[in-house]
Structures are given as C-alpha cells and as structure tokens.
Design a protein around this motif. Structure first.
Motif, PDB file in Angstrom:
ATOM      1  N   LEU A 244       6.025  -7.678   0.368  1.00 54.03           N
ATOM      2  CA  LEU A 244       6.461  -6.849   1.496  1.00 54.03           C
ATOM      3  C   LEU A 244       7.981  -6.838   1.611  1.00 54.03           C
ATOM      4  O   LEU A 244       8.592  -5.791   1.869  1.00 54.03           O
ATOM      5  CB  LEU A 244       5.841  -7.360   2.789  1.00 54.03           C
ATOM      6  CG  LEU A 244       4.334  -7.161   2.945  1.00 54.03           C
ATOM      7  CD1 LEU A 244       3.827  -7.871   4.194  1.00 54.03           C
ATOM      8  CD2 LEU A 244       3.974  -5.675   3.009  1.00 54.03           C
ATOM      9  N   THR A 290      -0.931  -3.599   4.593  1.00 50.54           N
ATOM     10  CA  THR A 290      -0.116  -2.443   4.214  1.00 50.54           C
ATOM     11  C   THR A 290      -0.624  -1.177   4.891  1.00 50.54           C
ATOM     12  O   THR A 290       0.165  -0.332   5.339  1.00 50.54           O
ATOM     13  CB  THR A 290      -0.107  -2.281   2.688  1.00 50.54           C
ATOM     14  OG1 THR A 290       0.259  -3.519   2.069  1.00 50.54           O
ATOM     15  CG2 THR A 290       0.887  -1.224   2.271  1.00 50.54           C
ATOM     16  N   ASN A 294       1.481   1.145   7.496  1.00 48.75           N
ATOM     17  CA  ASN A 294       1.629   2.568   7.230  1.00 48.75           C
ATOM     18  C   ASN A 294       1.181   3.400   8.425  1.00 48.75           C
ATOM     19  O   ASN A 294       1.851   4.373   8.814  1.00 48.75           O
ATOM     20  CB  ASN A 294       0.821   2.947   5.989  1.00 48.75           C
ATOM     21  CG  ASN A 294       1.251   4.266   5.392  1.00 48.75           C
ATOM     22  OD1 ASN A 294       2.433   4.619   5.406  1.00 48.75           O
ATOM     23  ND2 ASN A 294       0.293   5.022   4.875  1.00 48.75           N
ATOM     24  N   LEU A 299       6.386   2.178   7.338  1.00 45.81           N
ATOM     25  CA  LEU A 299       6.741   2.383   5.941  1.00 45.81           C
ATOM     26  C   LEU A 299       7.269   3.796   5.687  1.00 45.81           C
ATOM     27  O   LEU A 299       6.619   4.785   6.040  1.00 45.81           O
ATOM     28  CB  LEU A 299       5.523   2.146   5.047  1.00 45.81           C
ATOM     29  CG  LEU A 299       4.873   0.769   5.148  1.00 45.81           C
ATOM     30  CD1 LEU A 299       3.659   0.690   4.227  1.00 45.81           C
ATOM     31  CD2 LEU A 299       5.866  -0.339   4.821  1.00 45.81           C
ATOM     32  N   GLN A 304       6.186   3.346   0.671  1.00 50.06           N
ATOM     33  CA  GLN A 304       4.779   3.609   0.356  1.00 50.06           C
ATOM     34  C   GLN A 304       4.567   3.670  -1.154  1.00 50.06           C
ATOM     35  O   GLN A 304       3.563   3.164  -1.664  1.00 50.06           O
ATOM     36  CB  GLN A 304       4.325   4.919   0.998  1.00 50.06           C
ATOM     37  CG  GLN A 304       4.281   4.889   2.517  1.00 50.06           C
ATOM     38  CD  GLN A 304       3.918   6.242   3.102  1.00 50.06           C
ATOM     39  OE1 GLN A 304       3.038   6.924   2.604  1.00 50.06           O
ATOM     40  NE2 GLN A 304       4.608   6.639   4.158  1.00 50.06           N
ATOM     41  N   LEU A 307       4.543   0.239  -2.547  1.00 54.74           N
ATOM     42  CA  LEU A 307       3.356  -0.512  -2.146  1.00 54.74           C
ATOM     43  C   LEU A 307       2.063   0.215  -2.510  1.00 54.74           C
ATOM     44  O   LEU A 307       0.999  -0.102  -1.965  1.00 54.74           O
ATOM     45  CB  LEU A 307       3.400  -0.777  -0.634  1.00 54.74           C
ATOM     46  CG  LEU A 307       4.484  -1.757  -0.178  1.00 54.74           C
ATOM     47  CD1 LEU A 307       4.663  -1.705   1.330  1.00 54.74           C
ATOM     48  CD2 LEU A 307       4.157  -3.175  -0.630  1.00 54.74           C
ATOM     49  N   GLN A 310      -0.941  -1.820  -3.289  1.00 60.15           N
ATOM     50  CA  GLN A 310      -1.573  -2.451  -2.135  1.00 60.15           C
ATOM     51  C   GLN A 310      -2.334  -1.420  -1.291  1.00 60.15           C
ATOM     52  O   GLN A 310      -3.407  -1.714  -0.759  1.00 60.15           O
ATOM     53  CB  GLN A 310      -0.521  -3.147  -1.266  1.00 60.15           C
ATOM     54  CG  GLN A 310      -0.023  -4.473  -1.816  1.00 60.15           C
ATOM     55  CD  GLN A 310       0.827  -4.307  -3.059  1.00 60.15           C
ATOM     56  OE1 GLN A 310       1.641  -3.388  -3.144  1.00 60.15           O
ATOM     57  NE2 GLN A 310       0.645  -5.180  -4.024  1.00 60.15           N
ATOM     58  N   LEU A 311      -1.764  -0.214  -1.156  1.00 59.65           N
ATOM     59  CA  LEU A 311      -2.396   0.809  -0.330  1.00 59.65           C
ATOM     60  C   LEU A 311      -3.675   1.356  -0.967  1.00 59.65           C
ATOM     61  O   LEU A 311      -4.648   1.648  -0.270  1.00 59.65           O
ATOM     62  CB  LEU A 311      -1.411   1.972  -0.096  1.00 59.65           C
ATOM     63  CG  LEU A 311      -0.357   1.760   0.992  1.00 59.65           C
ATOM     64  CD1 LEU A 311       0.700   2.849   0.924  1.00 59.65           C
ATOM     65  CD2 LEU A 311      -0.996   1.722   2.376  1.00 59.65           C
TER      66      LEU A 311
END
Length: 338
Positions: A244, A290, A294, A299, A304, A307, A310-311
């Motif tokens: 993060l 995450t 968002n 974010l 985004q 990440l 992760q999303l």
C-alpha cells in the motif's frame, strides 16, 4: 451481521464466499462508510500496536533512549524477522540495558520466508529476536525503564507498563478503561476487545490528532509519521503495509493484526478504516482492503493501476495456469451512522 464481501470463482462457478465487516470513521467519531456490522466486536490484536507504543513517547522514554523514526516504527511492528528487524531490536535492547532474555514473547521462525530459509541453510535456530512482536516487547521494556518500573512482569495487566497502555487505549478509543475487556495475545501481553468503529476512530485520531490533548497529539504525530515512512520495519518485504505504501507514495498508515484484522489511517481525509474477515483467514485481505479504499475515493487512477493485482487478483494453480479469480462484491453504505 457479517455479509459476503469477496467471492472466489473457478471454472465459471462460484467456489467460496468470504464474509467481512468494515467500518470507516472520521476523527470526530462519525461512521462515514460501512459494510456488514461496523459495530462488530473483536480483538484488536497487532493492529493495536501504535496505541501500545504511544506511552513510550509520552513518558519521555523515546527521547531518553534516542529513538528516531526507525526505532519508533519497530516498536509498532509485526516484523518479518529479517536481518534489518533483528539488528534494530538488538540495538534497542542494548540502549535500555536489557537482554533478549528479558523478552517474554517466545520464539518462532521468521515469518519472512527468505530469512527463515537463510537460518535453515546456516543450521541456526530461531531466537526470540525473530518473533514478530520482539520490537513491541522491547518498546514495553523501554516504557518500564522510563517509568522506573521493574522489567520483570511487564506483560502482566497490573504492571505499570500495561496500566499506562490501557489508559492510552481507553483515551484513543473513547471507551471506559475500567470496563475495557482484554484477552491474552499470542505474544503474552493483553489484547483489547472492542468494536471495529472504535478501532477505526482511533486510527482517524492517530493521523488527524487535532482534537487530542498536546501529549497525545504529539505522540500520535510521531508514531503515524514513523509508520507511514517505514512500513518495511512495521511489517516486512512483500507485506500488505509495504504494498500500500509503495502504491500510494506513503500516504497511508496501516497495520494488520492476527485473525484477519486490518486498520488504516488516511491522513488527507481524516479517516480511519477497520476491517475484520469473519473466518480469521487473511488470504483475501489485500483485495478487501484495496476495494474499500477504492470505493471511498482514496485511490487515484495511477494508484489503482499499481494495485491492480490486489483489486482483481487471479487464481493460478501450481503450474501457473489461470484457473479462477478473486472478486470483491461488497458495496459500502455511506452516510452518517452513529
């Protein structure tokens, strides 16, 4: 009541559901976003470490023993037992005239796989310094020194160290210290049982301490800045706190805890976030956290992209073949819930 937040899909069919609860609270104590039961009570576990460390600052112990941001970060840590962690804890013990034998947290191998493998290759056994909580416990010994209290028994609820921590947790959570329930954490010290809303509120105050008294405000600023800039010491290589930080240019203060608790302070919005995965298993925590960040607008587009794994994580088998996906399905509610 917990609701389904994450689904795991394989072969075009939903295989597993992960239930969770989420609370997002501002520094005035107002619940701004939530999912499931934001008032769900659970143990804070290691996500409480910044608040267990604050009395070290307020007692003058950090100044007395020349703590900089790195030292502050390690006493807030669930570290990976990497050499940088072990060496820093060793140095702090020397500063306060204590030894590893004074630590009661017990021994386990480094949680960082490379560090654990290196120990095995050398034929060395793990020691107490590899325990992920050795920094926290060294901080508690530092507080004992500052309070002129005995080192022995620092883990006991009646010891001045734990009494000072309990008072600080009560202040930062806004709960009654006398009725604050505790259990014993995995490392042998008290751990606090409280609603997610109060965890989130504490993190909001940690990163937006304008309403705190001067002593608490100063300690909060020192700790939040150290954690924000040194997530590698707070956790370790490859961990969510580091991921993060790298994706958001160190904008957040984050700390995970055992049994799938995770908390974040968002300084530029004055918000705190607390999540709990119902089954206590953290395998989807990066996706859950995450997705929440968002949805509440934390974010930016470039973050985004960084990440994306992760999303929208993929599920691959041991041969590397794509076989499924992990899908966040939670939809936060918003408003003002007290």
């Amino acid at each position: 009541m917990s609701e389904t937040a994450i689904e795991l899909w394989r072969g075009g069919r939903m295989e597993s559901r992960i239930r969770a609860d989420v609370a997002v609270v501002d520094s005035l104590g107002t619940v701004r976003y939530w999912f499931g039961d934001p008032h769900r009570e659970t143990y804070w576990r290691s996500s409480a470490k910044p608040f267990q460390a604050m009395p070290i600052i307020m007692s003058g112990g950090a100044e007395q023993y020349h703590f900089g941001p790195r030292e502050v970060a390690i006493v807030c840590a669930s570290h990976g037992g990497q050499p940088m962690h072990v060496e820093l804890v060793q140095d702090l013990l020397k500063r306060i005239d204590a030894t590893p034998e004074d630590l009661i947290c017990g021994v386990h191998p480094p949680s960082d796989r490379e560090s654990a493998r290196a120990l095995m290759v050398r034929g060395d056994e793990p020691v107490v310094l590899h325990n992920n909580c050795s920094g926290k416990h060294t901080g508690m010994l530092t507080l004992a020194r500052a309070l002129k209290a005995p080192l022995a028994g620092y883990e006991k609820p009646e010891h001045p160290v734990q009494q000072a921590i309990r008072q600080n947790v009560a202040y930062m959570t806004g709960l009654d210290g006398d009725s604050l329930h505790t259990g014993i954490d995995g490392c042998g010290v008290p751990t606090f049982y409280l609603p997610l809303t109060r965890m989130a509120y504490s993190y909001a105050r940690l990163v937006d301490p304008r309403g705190l008294d001067p002593a608490h405000s100063g300690a909060a600023l020192i700790i939040s800045e150290a954690m924000r800039m040194h997530p590698d010491l707070v956790s370790g290589t490859g961990r969510l706190e580091v991921t993060l930080a790298e994706a958001t240019d160190h904008r957040l203060v984050s700390k995970g805890g055992a049994e799938a608790v995770f908390c974040i302070g968002i300084p530029d919005k004055g918000l705190g976030l607390a999540v709990k995965i119902d089954d206590g298993y953290s395998r989807v925590m990066p996706t859950l956290v995450t997705a929440v960040l968002n949805q509440i607008g934390v974010l930016g587009m470039s973050e985004q992209v960084k990440l994306e794994e992760q999303l929208h994580p993929e599920i691959r088998n041991h041969a590397g073949t794509l076989v499924g996906e992990i899908c966040p399905v939670l939809a936060l509610q918003s408003g003002r819930l007290n």
